[in-house]
Motif scaffolding. Sequence first.
Motif, mmCIF file in Angstrom:
data_model
loop_
_atom_site.group_PDB
_atom_site.id
_atom_site.type_symbol
_atom_site.label_atom_id
_atom_site.label_comp_id
_atom_site.label_asym_id
_atom_site.label_seq_id
_atom_site.Cartn_x
_atom_site.Cartn_y
_atom_site.Cartn_z
ATOM 1 N N PRO A 137 -2.169 6.305 9.802
ATOM 2 C CA PRO A 137 -2.467 6.804 8.461
ATOM 3 C C PRO A 137 -1.678 8.084 8.186
ATOM 4 O O PRO A 137 -1.223 8.758 9.103
ATOM 5 N N LEU A 138 -1.521 8.403 6.906
ATOM 6 C CA LEU A 138 -0.762 9.584 6.511
ATOM 7 C C LEU A 138 -1.260 10.850 7.192
ATOM 8 O O LEU A 138 -0.478 11.731 7.523
ATOM 9 N N THR A 139 -2.550 10.947 7.411
ATOM 10 C CA THR A 139 -3.114 12.166 7.998
ATOM 11 C C THR A 139 -2.680 12.372 9.441
ATOM 12 O O THR A 139 -2.807 13.466 9.967
ATOM 13 N N VAL A 147 0.543 15.070 4.474
ATOM 14 C CA VAL A 147 -0.782 15.325 3.904
ATOM 15 C C VAL A 147 -0.646 15.662 2.426
ATOM 16 O O VAL A 147 -1.425 15.195 1.593
ATOM 17 N N ALA A 174 -0.184 12.525 0.621
ATOM 18 C CA ALA A 174 -1.434 11.784 0.497
ATOM 19 C C ALA A 174 -2.257 12.289 -0.669
ATOM 20 O O ALA A 174 -2.810 11.511 -1.438
ATOM 21 N N LEU A 220 -9.669 15.665 3.968
ATOM 22 C CA LEU A 220 -8.845 14.461 4.007
ATOM 23 C C LEU A 220 -9.000 13.766 5.347
ATOM 24 O O LEU A 220 -8.898 14.402 6.396
ATOM 25 N N GLY A 274 -7.959 9.891 7.411
ATOM 26 C CA GLY A 274 -7.185 8.662 7.357
ATOM 27 C C GLY A 274 -7.398 7.871 8.625
ATOM 28 O O GLY A 274 -7.448 8.439 9.721
ATOM 29 N N GLY A 282 -9.738 7.993 -2.936
ATOM 30 C CA GLY A 282 -9.050 7.427 -1.790
ATOM 31 C C GLY A 282 -8.212 6.227 -2.141
ATOM 32 O O GLY A 282 -8.028 5.876 -3.316
ATOM 33 N N THR A 341 -5.037 0.482 6.066
ATOM 34 C CA THR A 341 -5.112 1.932 6.188
ATOM 35 C C THR A 341 -6.021 2.494 5.102
ATOM 36 O O THR A 341 -5.843 2.197 3.924
ATOM 37 N N THR A 377 -7.312 5.978 3.385
ATOM 38 C CA THR A 377 -7.075 7.409 3.193
ATOM 39 C C THR A 377 -8.126 7.897 2.212
ATOM 40 O O THR A 377 -8.209 7.385 1.097
#
Length: 194
Positions: free
Chosen positions: A12-14, A22, A25, A37, A39, A120, A135, A137
């Motif tokens: 995930p982006l996180t 981030v 995102a 946040l 993910g 999200g 995924t 987020t």
Amino acid sequence: MPPTDVRTDDAPLTASKRHDAVADATDNVIEAKGDTLIGRAVTINRPAAELFAYWRDFANLATFMENVERVDVLDDARSHWVVKAPGGKTVEWDAVVTEEAKDSFIAWASSEGADVPNSGRIDFRDAGDRGTVVTATILYDPPAGAIGKLIAKVFQREPAIQARRDLRRFKQLMETGEIATAAMNREQFEEEGA
């Protein structure tokens, strides 16, 4: 060497090593409703179209999301959520689909006045022979701020913990048709003669 596009990664982006991931995102992927946040990602051995269709019927989400008591579908873009909170309480909010692409992603944001402001995006990306990378987020504001987040973590109701569990349960349901549990259901209990 230019930064790797995080969309080609299963993480995930996180979890990206890119410093701007981030920001991507929160700025480009989801509407900013919340300040925490999280993910999570999981690979599920099913086609993206099948997973998207199951998820898009929001009433299905309570079948694998452990703390979701119910999701009432109000119309094609709006739904009402009732979710368990620490201390035997529930929190509620209306969510609105803000953007979607069939078989690819769904983005949402809570309406004004939500008990837990959140937004999200859930992405479904083809992973070839492995199936689909799903995924999640999520951006949210915990009730009662940092103290509420700590209490939720103690009671195992914190969204970061739940997102991981819920995606694992979604994987089990989609791949096997059931969710594995150590607890006996009523029928098993009766079969044991207890």
